[in-house]
Scaffold this active site. Structure first.
Site, short mmCIF file in Angstrom:
data_model
loop_
_atom_site.label_atom_id
_atom_site.label_comp_id
_atom_site.label_asym_id
_atom_site.label_seq_id
_atom_site.Cartn_x
_atom_site.Cartn_y
_atom_site.Cartn_z
N GLY A 1 0.84 -1.21 0.00
CA GLY A 1 0.00 0.00 0.00
C GLY A 1 0.86 1.24 0.00
O GLY A 1 2.05 1.17 -0.32
N ASN A 2 0.27 2.36 0.33
CA ASN A 2 1.06 3.59 0.41
C ASN A 2 0.49 4.48 1.51
O ASN A 2 -0.52 4.15 2.13
CB ASN A 2 1.11 4.30 -0.95
#
Ligand code: CTP
Length: 406
Positions: A213-214
């Site tokens: 993810g980020n």
């Protein structure tokens, strides 16, 4: 559908002959889908009956602070509740007495008390004889009221109850309704437009508990959704995992997790979008395969094979018909040139370039610094601002773009 549909309108009637037109005003407002609550001064009852008004408004009419339902059971009419209920208050007709009292904060009837308790836009429709209307004292009161934020539904020229002719007739009910519609439409430039916004990160599953993810929090996309809704849009917010929740009732949230889910949600609603803003930080890659069971560390893991995700924005750029398509870009070098290249490649109408050159801007923070570039190459650089203000700037640029699009 009228922009007045669903609006809650408090109509205050004061005692002038033009009060006989107010049942018609109520009827027109109701036809537009508004809810109308009538309050009237005791003097107004000499010109129009509460029964007529309660019948057309389909609500009880209040003309005193206390209602005597039974001799020993009086009830206070809560003017504060009435005022706070309203999205809009109209005082029509507004007599010389009422205008003067409003300007001086006199509070001796329920119309004045409601006005003084109101926080919504208030309109007055003065009605009186021509010389009374022209009198400097009345003009001064009107000026004071307008300085206090009251909006004027200016008296019309014509035949007056005195037999004279001149300026002083209450604005006709049809004209009042048209004026209100026009004012509300101006304040809601995205009225009847559907704005679809993607926001937040996407999570690409490695196994049932781990993901790629980020750090995106969704703040910019959610700020855009709130602002667009405030400006009258119907908003569909397609959000990756985020701690945020939309506040405005005109925002419909579609919660997704992965890039694929975001792609499916976006393509499902794209046909009904007038404007599509891709503010999400979509993962560019996802694990080639998701392990069905949690990966155990004693089994070792040397690498995770990745494959690209579908580029949602590029796909929509290909599909687009009349939608105004806006992307975001985060560049570290040749910022403007790269962003312009993305407009071409993804067939966008505009792109919002996020600056990485400011400590306070970007992921997670409450501020952002952007440059807005449209497809003609026009470039607008904005200073560091709160994300809600950045959202307003972006939406203003989109409106300008829409106006210049044939
Ligand atoms: N975007 C998207 N779907 C993806 C990746 C990106 O819709 N799978 C959208 C983002 O929401 C953003 C825009 O595309 O509006 C820019 O994404 P970015 O990752 O910066 O652009 P890329 O074309 O992937 O180029 P690069 O990563 O090489 O800069």
């Amino acid at each position: 559908m009228s922009i007045l549909s669903g609006k809650r309108i408090l109509l205050g009637i004061s005692g002038g002959i033009a009060a006989y037109k107010t049942p018609l005003l109520v009827r027109f407002l109701k036809k537009k889908g508004a809810q109308v609550q009538v309050v009237m001064t005791p003097a107004a009852k000499d010109f129009v009956t509460p029964l007529s008004l309660s019948t057309v408004s389909e609500r009880p009419v209040h003309s005193s602070f206390v209602e005597k339902y039974a001799e020993d059971n009086p009830r206070w009419n809560n003017h504060v509740d009435l005022a706070l209920w309203a999205d809009l208050m109209i005082i029509a007709p507004a007599t010389s007495n009422t205008l003067s009292a409003m300007a001086q904060a006199v509070c001796n009837n329920i119309v004045l008390a409601s006005y003084l308790s109101s926080t919504c836009p208030v309109y007055v429709a003065p009605a009186m004889d021509l010389d009374m209307y022209a009198h400097p004292a009345n003009q001064k009161n009107l000026q004071t009221l307008q300085e206090n934020g009251v909006r004027l539904l200016d008296a019309e020229v014509g035949f007056l109850a005195s037999g004279l002719e001149g300026k002083g007739r209450m604005m006709e009910p049809e004209t009042i309704v048209a004026q209100l519609e026009s004012d509300f439409e101006k304040a809601a430039p995205f009225y009847q437009k559907t704005v679809v916004i993607t926001a937040g990160p996407t999570y690409e599953a490695i196994d049932p508990v781990r993901f790629i993810g980020n750090h995106s929090t969704g703040k910019m996309g959610y700020a855009l959704a709130e602002k667009a809704a405030q400006l009258g849009a119907k908003v569909i917010l397609i959000s990756g995992p985020s701690a945020l929740e939309p506040q405005h009732p005109a925002i419909e949230k579609v919660a997704v997790v992965s890039a694929e889910e975001m792609y499916n949600a976006a393509t499902a609603v794209f046909a009904k979008a007038d404007i599509f803003i891709a503010a999400a930080a979509v993962a560019d890659f996802k694990p080639k395969e998701k392990a069905l069971q949690k990966l155990k560390k004693d089994q070792g893991l040397e690498h995770i094979a990745l494959v690209p995700t579908q580029d949602i924005l590029a796909h929509l750029g290909n599909e687009k018909e009349n939608q105004y398509l806006v992307g975001f870009a985060l560049e570290t070098e040749n910022e403007i040139e790269n962003a312009k290249g993305k407009i071409q490649r993804k067939n966008l109408d505009a792109i919002v370039l996020n600056s990485l050159n400011d400590d306070q801007a970007g992921f997670g923070g409450d501020k952002n610094k952007i440059t807005y570039i449209d497809k003609t190459g026009d470039t607008y650089a904005f200073p560091l601002k709160a994300k809600s203000e950045v959202a307003a700037d972006i939406l203003e640029q989109i409106l300008n773009g829409l106006e210049n699009t044939p």
